[in-house]
Structure formats: C-alpha cells, structure tokens
Design a protein around this motif. Structure first.
Motif, short mmCIF file in Angstrom:
data_model
loop_
_atom_site.label_atom_id
_atom_site.label_comp_id
_atom_site.label_asym_id
_atom_site.label_seq_id
_atom_site.Cartn_x
_atom_site.Cartn_y
_atom_site.Cartn_z
N ARG A 132 0.81 -1.22 0.00
CA ARG A 132 0.00 0.00 0.00
C ARG A 132 0.84 1.27 0.00
O ARG A 132 0.31 2.37 0.09
CB ARG A 132 -0.94 -0.02 1.21
CG ARG A 132 -1.94 -1.16 1.15
CD ARG A 132 -2.73 -1.31 2.43
NE ARG A 132 -3.56 -0.15 2.69
CZ ARG A 132 -4.35 -0.05 3.77
NH1 ARG A 132 -4.36 -1.02 4.67
NH2 ARG A 132 -5.08 1.02 3.95
N THR A 134 3.15 3.99 -1.87
CA THR A 134 3.26 4.46 -3.25
C THR A 134 4.52 5.28 -3.51
O THR A 134 4.69 5.83 -4.60
CB THR A 134 2.03 5.30 -3.63
OG1 THR A 134 1.89 6.39 -2.70
CG2 THR A 134 0.77 4.45 -3.61
N THR A 180 0.63 6.78 0.64
CA THR A 180 -0.10 5.51 0.56
C THR A 180 -1.29 5.62 -0.36
O THR A 180 -1.60 6.68 -0.90
CB THR A 180 -0.61 5.07 1.95
OG1 THR A 180 -1.73 5.90 2.31
CG2 THR A 180 0.47 5.20 3.01
N ASP A 181 -2.01 4.50 -0.45
CA ASP A 181 -3.25 4.52 -1.20
C ASP A 181 -4.37 5.18 -0.41
O ASP A 181 -5.50 5.29 -0.88
CB ASP A 181 -3.66 3.09 -1.61
CG ASP A 181 -3.81 2.16 -0.40
OD1 ASP A 181 -3.99 2.66 0.72
OD2 ASP A 181 -3.73 0.94 -0.59
N GLU A 184 -8.94 2.05 2.16
CA GLU A 184 -9.49 0.85 1.57
C GLU A 184 -9.62 0.94 0.05
O GLU A 184 -9.68 -0.05 -0.64
CB GLU A 184 -10.87 0.56 2.18
CG GLU A 184 -10.80 0.29 3.68
CD GLU A 184 -12.17 0.07 4.27
OE1 GLU A 184 -13.16 0.19 3.52
OE2 GLU A 184 -12.27 -0.23 5.47
N PRO A 187 -5.41 2.87 -4.97
CA PRO A 187 -4.71 4.13 -5.16
C PRO A 187 -5.11 4.78 -6.46
O PRO A 187 -5.24 4.11 -7.48
CB PRO A 187 -3.23 3.73 -5.16
CG PRO A 187 -3.22 2.29 -5.52
CD PRO A 187 -4.48 1.72 -4.96
N PRO A 192 -1.65 -0.94 -8.23
CA PRO A 192 -1.26 -1.81 -7.12
C PRO A 192 0.11 -2.45 -7.29
O PRO A 192 0.85 -2.61 -6.32
CB PRO A 192 -2.37 -2.87 -7.11
CG PRO A 192 -3.54 -2.17 -7.72
CD PRO A 192 -2.96 -1.27 -8.78
#
Length: 229
Positions: A132, A134, A180-181, A184, A187, A192
């Motif tokens: 998760r 990025t 992060t994405d 839930e 992103p 991913p």
C-alpha cells in the motif's frame, strides 16, 4: 553506586529541563541539584550535549513503549496512531521535545530521534509489505517524520488556549495520502503493482537466494515498473 549517581544526575537534569528548558539545564545547576562535581558529569556523559541526549532519550523511551503497546492491525491505521502519539507526547513534554527537535544538529542524530525514526520506519515497512506504499520507504519515513515534527513544533509555538488541534489531524491525513493509497480504496495515482514493486525493491538486499547479478537485474526491472507507474 555508579548507577545510583548516574540516575541522580539524570533525574536532576530532567527536572531542570522540564522547569526551564535546555538553557536552565546548566552543568552548574545540575551539579548543585544532584550533589555532584562537574567531573562526575563529564565522566558519565562526556559533556552537556551527552547529558541532554541521556535525559531526552529516557523520556522518549516512555513514548516508544506506549507506541509499541498500542500497535494496530491495519498498517495505515497503525501509522495514524503513531502520529497521534508523537504529537501528543510533544505537547505533553514541550521542553524535551524542543530540546530534540527545536534546534537540529547538522549531521548528528540524537538517541531519542534515532529511536523515533526506527519506530516510524517499522510502521512504514508494514505498509510497504502490505503493498500500500506508493513512494520509496526512505522518502516516506522522511516525509512523515518531518511533517510530524513540523506540526508538533508549530502547535508548541501557539499558546495552549489558541491551539487548533485539528491542524494535526489535517497534516496527518495529508502525509498519509502522499505516501499511501489512503485506505481501503485502490490508489488513484499508482497501480497496485507499483506499491508491490516498491516494497520488493526496498527489501532487495535481503534476497540472498539470488546472486548479486540477479539482484541487480531485478532492481533494474523493478525501477522500470515504479518509474512508469
């Protein structure tokens, strides 16, 4: 006996720091409060800077213990909890926090700051392992650490009755969104597989089952994935 003397010096210095900040924690004042001579302080801590590191390191260990105790299952929520504890600790211990972060030491990291950085890096690593993250882990650690420090110091500079504590929440979410994405949802600015590639790239040195040449080749491929993501 030596341990008792050292503890007495640290306790005296901690009280002076809490009451008047780093400027009040002079060698003379510590000696008077602890009932020791200056050479004793130099023998245990080297100089005032070493004593300050010992005092703030001890205080920050309590923060580290609390932070580890409240670790959460979701890695992003765990980062949120760590941020909140960091800011809260700074507001509860303004003198110690300012001593560690108020006047950065170029090229030198205090023991307290090192422990906090290690704790943050472990949280960031969990996010990376979950696929998760990025951005590269090192960048994520530096971004979150600098954002949390800046936010805490900003709040400390405002009279307590005028502080907008929601500022810390806004800064926290901005930092999390940047690395992060965000939660839930998938992103929006990175696929991913990019997050997975970043996580694998950071841990590449640990893949001892591969030869150095194979790791170098894999690093090239992973860099291509992250660069085009």
């Amino acid at each position: 006996m030596s341990r008792d003397v050292r503890a007495r010096i640290v306790d005296a210095a901690s009280a002076l720091l809490a009451d008047g900040g780093p400027d009040a924690m002079t060698t003379r004042a510590v000696c008077e409060a602890a009932g020791v001579q200056a050479p004793t302080i130099y023998r245990f801590f080297g100089d005032k800077s070493g004593l300050l590191d010992a005092v703030t390191g001890l205080l920050f260990e309590s923060y580290v213990d609390r932070s580890v105790a409240v670790a959460r299952r979701d890695p992003v929520d765990d980062l949120r909890g760590g941020w909140d504890l960091h800011v809260g600790f700074g507001l509860e211990n303004p003198a110690a926090y300012a001593a560690v972060y108020g006047a950065p030491r170029t090229g030198r990291e205090s023991s307290a700051d090192r422990r906090v950085t290690e704790l943050l890096a472990a949280r960031i690593r969990r996010i990376a392992e979950a696929g998760r993250l990025t951005v590269p882990e090192r960048r994520a650690v530096r971004l979150v650490h600098s954002a949390a420090r800046g936010t805490t110091l900003e709040l400390l500079g405002i009279p307590w009755h005028e502080r907008d504590l929601e500022l810390a929440d806004l800064a926290r979410e901005a930092a999390i969104t940047a690395i992060t994405d965000g939660g839930e949802l998938p992103p929006r600015h990175a696929a991913p597989e990019v997050g997975a590639a970043l996580a694998l790239r950071e841990g590449l040195d640990g893949l001892t089952a591969l030869t150095e040449a194979e790791r170098t080749l894999l690093a090239t491929w992973l860099d291509r994935v992250t660069d085009t993501g």
